[in-house]
Each structure stands twice: as C-alpha cells, then as structure tokens.
Design a protein around this motif. Sequence first.
Motif, PDB file in Angstrom:
ATOM      1  N   ASP A  36      51.751  37.906  33.452  1.00 19.81           N
ATOM      2  CA  ASP A  36      51.463  36.476  33.307  1.00 19.81           C
ATOM      3  C   ASP A  36      50.189  36.030  34.025  1.00 19.81           C
ATOM      4  OD1 ASP A  36      52.353  36.599  35.912  1.00 19.81           O
ATOM      5  OD2 ASP A  36      54.248  35.578  35.521  1.00 19.81           O
ATOM      6  N   HIS A  37      49.553  36.920  34.786  1.00 16.18           N
ATOM      7  CA  HIS A  37      48.274  36.526  35.403  1.00 16.18           C
ATOM      8  C   HIS A  37      47.188  36.622  34.337  1.00 16.18           C
ATOM      9  CE1 HIS A  37      44.800  36.265  37.995  1.00 16.18           C
ATOM     10  NE2 HIS A  37      45.579  35.994  39.028  1.00 16.18           N
ATOM     11  N   PRO A  38      46.488  35.524  34.023  1.00 13.63           N
ATOM     12  CA  PRO A  38      45.532  35.517  32.901  1.00 13.63           C
ATOM     13  C   PRO A  38      44.425  36.560  33.007  1.00 13.63           C
ATOM     14  CG  PRO A  38      45.303  33.526  34.245  1.00 13.63           C
ATOM     15  CD  PRO A  38      46.551  34.196  34.686  1.00 13.63           C
ATOM     16  N   ASP A  39      43.913  36.825  34.211  1.00 15.43           N
ATOM     17  CA  ASP A  39      42.852  37.819  34.354  1.00 15.43           C
ATOM     18  C   ASP A  39      43.374  39.227  34.093  1.00 15.43           C
ATOM     19  OD1 ASP A  39      40.928  35.946  34.918  1.00 15.43           O
ATOM     20  OD2 ASP A  39      41.207  36.057  37.089  1.00 15.43           O
ATOM     21  N   SER A  40      44.598  39.487  34.528  1.00 16.93           N
ATOM     22  CA  SER A  40      45.201  40.800  34.267  1.00 16.93           C
ATOM     23  C   SER A  40      45.490  40.971  32.788  1.00 16.93           C
ATOM     24  CB  SER A  40      46.488  40.967  35.088  1.00 16.93           C
ATOM     25  OG  SER A  40      46.199  40.979  36.475  1.00 16.93           O
ATOM     26  N   ALA A  67      41.100  52.205  34.735  1.00 19.97           N
ATOM     27  CA  ALA A  67      42.498  52.032  35.100  1.00 19.97           C
ATOM     28  C   ALA A  67      42.673  52.028  36.610  1.00 19.97           C
ATOM     29  CB  ALA A  67      43.340  53.131  34.464  1.00 19.97           C
ATOM     30  N   ALA A  68      41.978  52.914  37.294  1.00 22.54           N
ATOM     31  CA  ALA A  68      42.074  52.967  38.757  1.00 22.54           C
ATOM     32  C   ALA A  68      41.577  51.666  39.381  1.00 22.54           C
ATOM     33  CB  ALA A  68      41.274  54.157  39.281  1.00 22.54           C
ATOM     34  N   GLN A  69      40.443  51.168  38.864  1.00 23.84           N
ATOM     35  CA  GLN A  69      39.908  49.907  39.371  1.00 23.84           C
ATOM     36  C   GLN A  69      40.821  48.744  39.027  1.00 23.84           C
ATOM     37  OE1 GLN A  69      37.391  49.418  41.368  1.00 23.84           O
ATOM     38  NE2 GLN A  69      37.635  47.178  41.328  1.00 23.84           N
ATOM     39  N   LEU A  70      41.411  48.791  37.826  1.00 28.65           N
ATOM     40  CA  LEU A  70      42.302  47.725  37.392  1.00 28.65           C
ATOM     41  C   LEU A  70      43.519  47.619  38.309  1.00 28.65           C
ATOM     42  CD1 LEU A  70      43.185  45.537  35.449  1.00 28.65           C
ATOM     43  CD2 LEU A  70      44.068  47.299  33.919  1.00 28.65           C
ATOM     44  N   LEU A  71      44.055  48.770  38.716  1.00 31.38           N
ATOM     45  CA  LEU A  71      45.202  48.747  39.625  1.00 31.38           C
ATOM     46  C   LEU A  71      44.861  48.005  40.921  1.00 31.38           C
ATOM     47  CD1 LEU A  71      46.948  52.248  39.455  1.00 31.38           C
ATOM     48  CD2 LEU A  71      47.992  50.008  39.124  1.00 31.38           C
ATOM     49  N   ILE A  72      43.680  48.259  41.438  1.00 28.89           N
ATOM     50  CA  ILE A  72      43.250  47.607  42.675  1.00 28.89           C
ATOM     51  C   ILE A  72      43.133  46.099  42.459  1.00 28.89           C
ATOM     52  CG2 ILE A  72      41.356  47.399  44.331  1.00 28.89           C
ATOM     53  CD1 ILE A  72      40.744  50.381  43.793  1.00 28.89           C
ATOM     54  N   GLU A  73      42.498  45.709  41.337  1.00 31.14           N
ATOM     55  CA  GLU A  73      42.297  44.289  41.064  1.00 31.14           C
ATOM     56  C   GLU A  73      43.628  43.573  40.822  1.00 31.14           C
ATOM     57  OE1 GLU A  73      39.533  43.859  37.888  1.00 31.14           O
ATOM     58  OE2 GLU A  73      37.861  44.762  38.985  1.00 31.14           O
ATOM     59  N   MET A  74      44.533  44.223  40.096  1.00 28.21           N
ATOM     60  CA  MET A  74      45.832  43.604  39.829  1.00 28.21           C
ATOM     61  C   MET A  74      46.625  43.416  41.115  1.00 28.21           C
ATOM     62  SD  MET A  74      46.955  45.477  36.252  1.00 28.21           S
ATOM     63  CE  MET A  74      48.532  44.623  36.121  1.00 28.21           C
ATOM     64  N   GLU A  75      46.541  44.389  42.014  1.00 30.08           N
ATOM     65  CA  GLU A  75      47.240  44.259  43.296  1.00 30.08           C
ATOM     66  C   GLU A  75      46.670  43.088  44.093  1.00 30.08           C
ATOM     67  OE1 GLU A  75      48.406  46.808  47.320  1.00 30.08           O
ATOM     68  OE2 GLU A  75      47.128  47.718  45.784  1.00 30.08           O
TER      69      GLU A  75
END
Length: 594
Positions: free
Chosen positions: A252-256, A336-344
Amino acid sequence: MAATKSPAPQLFNGGNEMAKLMLSTGVLQKGWNCVTELQKQQPPHPFSVNHFPRFTIVAFSSSAAPVLDEAQGRLDRSLELLDENSSSPLAFLVTRDNTQISIHRSSHSAFLQFLLNEDLKTQLKELQLKKPGNQKQTQLILVGRSLGGSVAALFALWLLKNQSERRDAQIITPICITYGSPFIGDAGLQRAISKVEKLKSHFWHVVGDEDVVPRAFVVPRLASQVVPGAPAEFKPFGTYFLCSRFGCTCIDHPDSVLDLLQISFPNLGDVDPAQLHVQEYDYGAVLQQLKGKIKKKSNAQAQGNSSIQIGLSLQLQALGIIAHEHQRCFNVKQGAAQLLIEMECRETVVDIRRKGAQNPNKKFNDAKKQMALLEWYMKRCEEGEMDYYDCFKERSAERDYDVINFKNILNRYWKEKVEEAENNPQTSDVPLRDRFLFSGTTYRLMVEPLDIADYYRKPRNRDYMNKKRAPHYVTLEKWHEDSLKSKKEEPKEMKAKTLTEDSCFWAHVEEAALMVKELKGRREKGDMELDVLRNELKNFEGYVWKLISNFSLSTTVFSENSSFMKWWKQYESELKHNSEFTSYMKSGGYLRYK
C-alpha cells in the motif's frame, strides 16, 4: 537487581498474509467472474448488479468509452485538470490545501458517460443504504477490468458526495476492486483520497506480473526502461494486490507500488503503446491457481536479519523477483537489492510517523476532560450566584486563572479540528460527524464567552464580532446551522437553557453597555446623533427579547451583579419608551425566568 528492559517490538510486514486472507474470502474471484460475465453479454450492457449472501457486486464494462487516442494510435495518457471552479461531479475532492487534482481523461469521460444512466445512479444509492433493524447487511462492491476498473474507482469517490437523499439514512462505504486498471490520477488525487479516513482501506487493485495495462502510466526510473511520452504525473493510491505464478502479496505504500510494478516487468520500455488495448491477462486463472497454492505449505526461504527484512523478502519472492532471479536480467537483480533497502526505509518512516501521531480519539477524550473541568468551574460560579462570564472577566479567585489553561487547550484542539475538516474533501454539507459537531457546538457555547471576556477586560477594546472573533468559531456556528436545516425540526423545550444559545451574547451586551455610556455622554453635549444610538439599543432590546421568548438564555444571565443586569440598570434610567422587553424587565419578569 535492576529490571531488564524488554526489547522494543520489531517492525513487521504482513503483506503476504493480507493477500492470502483476501484470496480466502473469494471476493476477488467473484468480482472477476462478474466482470467476465458482463463482457459476454449481448447486446453489450454498461453494468451489471450481482447479489450474493454477504455482498452485492456492481460490475462496470470497459467498452463504454474509447481507451485509445485514435489520432495518436496509442493509449490516451492525457490528464484532465479539476479545480474549485470545475463543473465535474468530482470537484468536491479539491480542498483549500489541495487546490488542483488531475484525472485520466478517458477514465473521466467514461465515468461521465455512465453518470447519464439514471437507473445506475438510483441503484447505487439504494445499495449503499444500511438495512433497518436486524436485517442482514450486505457490502457494496464496485468492480471493473481496465478502464471499467477506473470507472468503478471514480464511482466509489462519487458516492462519497452523492449519497442517498434520505435524511435518516445510514450509509455503507463501498469497496472498489479493479483488475489490471491503469492509474487514474495524479499526486493531487492521491492526496485527496488519503484525507478521507474511511477510504484508505476501500480501494484494491489486482495487478498481474505480465499485465502491461496497469503499468501503462508508470515512468521507469532506469534509463533502459523509459517509455517515450509517458507523463510523470500519474500516481497510485489504495492497496495493490500484486500476483504472479509464484504467489501474491499486498502493497500500500505508493512509492513501493511504483517500484514493484517496474521491477516485476523489466521490459516495460520495449512495449508498443499502440498494442496495449489488445493485451489480455486471465486474472480468473491466476487467482484460482493462487487459491490452490495458499492451501499448500510454502517453500519460500526467508531472508534478512530482522522481521521487517524477512517480510519484505517474502513479498519479493511471491512476485518471483528474488527466489527466481535466474529468470531476470542482471539490472533487475541489482535493482531488487536496492528496492529491499528502500522499502525497509519507507516502512520504518511510516511506523515512526504512526507512533508519533497522537491517536485522534485520545486527543478528543483529552479535550472532553478539559470541558468537564470547565463545567465544574461554571457550576461553582453559579453556586456563587454569578455567571461564569463575569467571574472569569473579574478574576477575583485563583480558580478563575486556572480556566485560562482549560480555554487555551480547548482552543488549540478545535482550531486544529476545524482546519483539518476544512482541508478534507467536502463529502457533505457539514464536514464534521454528528458526534464531533455536537461537541464542537458545546465547546463554542462554553468557551467563546471566555474569549469575549478576555477581549473586553481591556477598556478600549470594541467590536469583538468584526475585530477579534476567531474564524473557527464562525465556521463551527455555520456548520451547526447547516446541520439544523438538514434535520427534522423538533418541538422546542420551553425552559431556560444551561448555556446561552448565542455564543456571542456577551459581546452584544458589552457593546450595548458602551452605547449607554456613550448615550449619556452625548446627551450632556447635546449631540444630534442620539437617535442613532437609541435605535441601536432598541435593536439590542429586540435581540434579547427574542432570546428570552425562546428560552435561549442561561438563568445566570439575570444574576444580580451580571454584566447584563448592570447594563439594564444603566439603560433603565435612560428609557423614554416602552416595549415588551422593558415591561418584562421593569415588572421583574426575569425573576421568574427558569
């Protein structure tokens, strides 16, 4: 021995569990079945109403308006701007601090076309009514595929404002489920929807990993994925149910949402926009397959050093981004690795804000405590045969100074509450719910006299109504009056009120006292403007007499040493006429007022 401090609870992401719960209800599958059955109807029909034991599904056709920009030969990506002067039925979403919103032009045109159907509007208004008594309630669900989903979402918003015209009606907020629909608006629309508390969990968007249509307005961040001509204005809102053959998850986070829609479709930049309308994705088959998967034990391997990292990695595995990296290109694996960091980071920020934000109900209850303390003060003043207005103005006791703190706390709370309500989309004539409006009216009647007392403590101050009255008092009064107009008028109780019904009564009394003082001074000078002052005082007489006749004054107004009675004693010596009010006061009628 010192007690060991227990560790703080770790942040957790339950997107996969939420997706499994949604699947288990069967609502997603039934919604899709209604959409496909509607598309098969001959001759084509714009919508269908489907009744089930626990809910009613209204499905919208995607063929009611063109999706393609025929001149360009590709998917229409243009936006239509709405502001406060717009004639669109959705212009109510525009607010003081969100002055413009933009909606996908084709979706908006299709919605307006549907809106011409009176049968549809009538049925929707009836379906959102709560059933009386102990009858079983059914949830209204609006669904659609592609453009039909966009129309369903716009109707869900329209129903916020255009509800049943029955005054006593209780309304069910509809749920909207879209299948493979593109974004329908910009950041302005995203903000507008986030302001309506009851809408935050009512929009669900089902998106498959190989369906390009819902990604049509996504602007890729990687240079290799750039879609020519795609605008940057489109933004998602609501909860996204993302699915693949590997699993499903909710975000539900729009950026994610934006990032996952891109990374799960690495060749987005290679898609020919002119072919988007022929892309088909069988959501029914995917949902059926996923429902079978959730009954089996998952073999996903959790990765991460914390509960939030584990939860996020499981989400990416459900979309085939981590566990099946061999099927993805190199830049996606790195992404994907960077996305995990940003989502966290995003989840952490949201959690910090949530914990930092005070519970609205707690703030409301705190305000009620201050009101209770103020009521106690009013009672003590009454026992001393004085109105609390005069007690506070004179401040001869320590408790009078304690009231300053009560007043300031309540003023801060209600100023924020009114501003918040004004900045929300105006879905009704009265922006505050009945519970808050009643409390706001009581607050205004109790606290505004204290602000008036503060103002007139300074001898040179005049004209409170135009020079000092706070805007939030004016707004609360207007909302109260609008609320009374919309309700059935009840017989008036013929006895004196605990609170004077005009919160500005004491301001009028103070002005009348100043006029009497001025009248005496000018009479001694032989001033020719005496008639103007006398007429203004007669108008004040009429105003007070109306309040007395309607039993709209508190009994303490007639306390022997009240500001009102002091005014009367001064005014009585200047009288040169008789009226109902003067006869009432001279005969001591006020002594029987109760």
